[in-house]
Design a protein around this motif. Sequence first.
Motif, mmCIF file in Angstrom:
data_model
loop_
_atom_site.group_PDB
_atom_site.id
_atom_site.type_symbol
_atom_site.label_atom_id
_atom_site.label_comp_id
_atom_site.label_asym_id
_atom_site.label_seq_id
_atom_site.Cartn_x
_atom_site.Cartn_y
_atom_site.Cartn_z
ATOM 1 N N LEU A 273 0.518 2.984 13.030
ATOM 2 C CA LEU A 273 -0.925 2.116 14.102
ATOM 3 C C LEU A 273 -1.985 2.125 13.460
ATOM 4 N N ALA A 274 -2.392 3.442 12.611
ATOM 5 C CA ALA A 274 -3.839 3.270 12.063
ATOM 6 C C ALA A 274 -4.070 2.120 11.060
ATOM 7 N N ARG A 275 -3.275 1.789 10.356
ATOM 8 C CA ARG A 275 -3.122 0.899 9.620
ATOM 9 C C ARG A 275 -3.109 -0.967 9.871
ATOM 10 N N CYS A 276 -2.365 -0.326 11.186
ATOM 11 C CA CYS A 276 -1.526 -1.892 11.546
ATOM 12 C C CYS A 276 -1.949 -1.675 12.789
ATOM 13 N N PRO A 277 -3.716 -2.642 12.878
ATOM 14 C CA PRO A 277 -4.204 -2.301 14.322
ATOM 15 C C PRO A 277 -3.230 -2.843 15.445
ATOM 16 N N LYS A 278 -2.747 -4.216 14.758
ATOM 17 C CA LYS A 278 -2.591 -5.266 16.006
ATOM 18 C C LYS A 278 -0.725 -4.242 16.555
ATOM 19 N N PHE A 279 -0.820 -3.798 16.387
ATOM 20 C CA PHE A 279 0.634 -2.632 17.218
ATOM 21 C C PHE A 279 0.417 -1.822 17.860
ATOM 22 N N ASN A 280 -1.479 -1.808 18.068
ATOM 23 C CA ASN A 280 -1.735 -0.748 18.901
ATOM 24 C C ASN A 280 -3.183 -1.399 19.754
ATOM 25 N N ALA A 281 -2.486 -2.507 20.152
ATOM 26 C CA ALA A 281 -3.649 -3.555 20.597
ATOM 27 C C ALA A 281 -3.151 -4.255 21.645
ATOM 28 N N SER A 282 -3.502 -4.798 23.236
ATOM 29 C CA SER A 282 -3.073 -5.622 24.008
ATOM 30 C C SER A 282 -3.355 -6.893 24.449
ATOM 31 N N LEU A 283 -2.227 -7.827 25.037
ATOM 32 C CA LEU A 283 -3.386 -9.021 24.906
ATOM 33 C C LEU A 283 -3.010 -9.735 26.066
ATOM 34 N N ASP A 284 -4.268 -9.824 26.586
ATOM 35 C CA ASP A 284 -4.337 -10.460 27.926
ATOM 36 C C ASP A 284 -4.698 -11.794 27.753
ATOM 37 N N ASP A 409 2.777 -11.471 14.049
ATOM 38 C CA ASP A 409 3.557 -12.576 13.107
ATOM 39 C C ASP A 409 4.878 -11.359 12.595
ATOM 40 N N GLY A 410 5.214 -12.080 11.868
ATOM 41 C CA GLY A 410 6.519 -11.802 10.584
ATOM 42 C C GLY A 410 5.615 -11.153 9.724
ATOM 43 N N ALA A 411 4.621 -11.639 9.075
ATOM 44 C CA ALA A 411 4.162 -10.869 8.249
ATOM 45 C C ALA A 411 3.510 -9.427 8.665
ATOM 46 N N ASP A 412 3.892 -9.178 9.421
ATOM 47 C CA ASP A 412 2.709 -8.055 10.640
ATOM 48 C C ASP A 412 3.857 -6.993 10.557
ATOM 49 N N MET A 413 5.046 -8.181 11.289
ATOM 50 C CA MET A 413 6.007 -6.580 11.534
ATOM 51 C C MET A 413 6.896 -6.390 9.946
ATOM 52 N N GLY A 414 7.019 -6.804 8.716
ATOM 53 C CA GLY A 414 7.131 -6.687 7.611
ATOM 54 C C GLY A 414 6.373 -5.552 7.175
ATOM 55 N N GLN A 415 4.766 -5.450 7.484
ATOM 56 C CA GLN A 415 3.917 -4.346 6.623
ATOM 57 C C GLN A 415 3.260 -3.514 7.265
ATOM 58 N N PHE A 416 4.055 -3.853 9.017
ATOM 59 C CA PHE A 416 4.256 -2.074 9.971
ATOM 60 C C PHE A 416 5.677 -1.220 9.215
ATOM 61 N N LEU A 417 6.598 -2.419 9.271
ATOM 62 C CA LEU A 417 7.791 -1.437 9.126
ATOM 63 C C LEU A 417 7.485 -0.506 6.920
ATOM 64 N N ALA A 418 7.513 -1.693 6.696
ATOM 65 C CA ALA A 418 6.960 -0.918 5.525
ATOM 66 C C ALA A 418 7.089 0.447 5.524
ATOM 67 N N LEU A 419 5.211 0.676 5.849
ATOM 68 C CA LEU A 419 4.676 1.175 6.012
ATOM 69 C C LEU A 419 5.540 2.485 6.189
ATOM 70 N N LEU A 420 6.336 2.249 7.838
ATOM 71 C CA LEU A 420 6.540 3.531 8.620
ATOM 72 C C LEU A 420 7.707 3.843 7.362
ATOM 73 N N THR A 421 8.765 3.422 7.051
ATOM 74 C CA THR A 421 9.780 3.264 6.625
ATOM 75 C C THR A 421 8.927 4.150 5.368
ATOM 76 N N THR A 422 8.137 3.730 4.434
ATOM 77 C CA THR A 422 7.716 4.379 3.081
ATOM 78 C C THR A 422 7.282 5.803 3.966
ATOM 79 N N LEU A 423 6.887 6.340 5.036
ATOM 80 C CA LEU A 423 6.537 7.231 5.226
ATOM 81 C C LEU A 423 7.407 8.573 5.482
ATOM 82 N N LEU A 424 8.303 8.032 6.428
ATOM 83 C CA LEU A 424 9.396 8.875 6.451
ATOM 84 C C LEU A 424 10.156 8.989 5.110
ATOM 85 N N GLU A 425 10.617 7.742 4.309
ATOM 86 C CA GLU A 425 11.506 8.313 3.050
ATOM 87 C C GLU A 425 10.578 9.406 2.423
#
Length: 435
Positions: A273-284, A409-425
């Motif tokens: 979340l610290a690296r991908c701030p869009k995932f720690n956000a709220s849209l009004d 967007d899809g690119a944001d999702m890919g970045q977030f999941l790639a980082l999350l996967t790397t940290l867990l692996e």
Amino acid sequence: MSSTFAYRLPDVGEGLDEAEIISWKVEVGSPVVPDQVLAEVETDKSVVEVPSPVTGTITSLAGDPGDIIEVGATFVEIALTDGAPGARADSDHGGPAGGGAANAGPAGQGEKPEAEQAPAAAPASASGDDRPQRVLASPATRKLALELGVDLQTVPGSGPAGRVTKEDVESAARGETSTAESPAPAEPAPAAPRVAAASREDEVVPLRGLRRQIAKNMVESWQQVPHITDFREVDATKLVAARAAVNEHLQSTGRAEKITYLPFLVRAVSIALARCPKFNASLDMGNEQITYFGSRGIGLAVSTDAGLFVPVLKDSESMSLVQISRAAQELADKARERSITSQEMSGGTFTITNFGSYGGWLGTPIIRPPESAIAGFGRIADRVVPVDGVPAVRPILPLAVSADHRLIDGADMGQFLALLTTLLEDPVRMMAEEF
């Protein structure tokens, strides 16, 4: 000369507009003093005690257990004691009767037939024939009663306000069983045909409390938030080893505790979340603005008899794995005991749901507005996967993330999941990463 104070239901949570009466702690004619508990009400977050703001005598109560009261509607009316102060200076929840307070009854009144309406002075804990028509019982208790063929209307409730508990249902079922299974006569006789369990009539109950709020929230999320969901399979070989090493260390140092995988998931998510701030956000959309949260409040979905609670783990980035484990367990225990506070249920910026905790392999999580994303983790299980082109057995952790496509967007999702996967692996990396 005494005057009447109309106490309007305050916002007992965070931005709530209504609550359900669970039980009254007073009745008409009861004397009350400031801070004395008048009733317990249930919100979408917790069961809350509502205290009296004044000294006086109860003259009317708004509704019965099970009724819905809107915030700002008259909750109780109190005849103020002569010479006693009125509402405290810091109270803004009521005023003299007829002074503009909403005096209409709560939503949901009219559920009881007129002939069964108890006088307002009847204690909320009354049982038997004096209980409200809708038996007070949790969804889990109702399900158990259906499974055991027990009519809840016939079961005396031993819980607060006459609420029927699982133990009450089990006792009733044992009593019916002992009657139905009386010894067969010694004289030989043709075997009677076995009678199937009696068919049960449909039970219609009001949608109330936590389940009602969950339903509203899920509809709002699914109708208003365009979801995108992506999936990954994480090689959990090093994660399994890391958890085992931590628990071995705890044991060797004389600490009688073990951690689950949850603290690792929380820490990995916090870093991502610290690296991908869009995932720690709220849209009004109403104000056409995006809020990027400075803090990371990780909501932890907890299944309870009453439904799904999501207490919030705050400041996880400053905690060790063991501290996360202890704090998460404490929050989960409070949620299941219904002792969790609104504050402990507020402030979430991202949610984790653990399908694996109840044996699930994978699922499609639904976002909790106003958050922008949610992560779901399945059960770790051995699977045959290719490793350097050769089939090998590895522990695999399924991962699903749903996100608000208006913001992510899809690119944001890919970045977030790639980082999350790397940290867990490679859990060692999450120990070295700065937040």
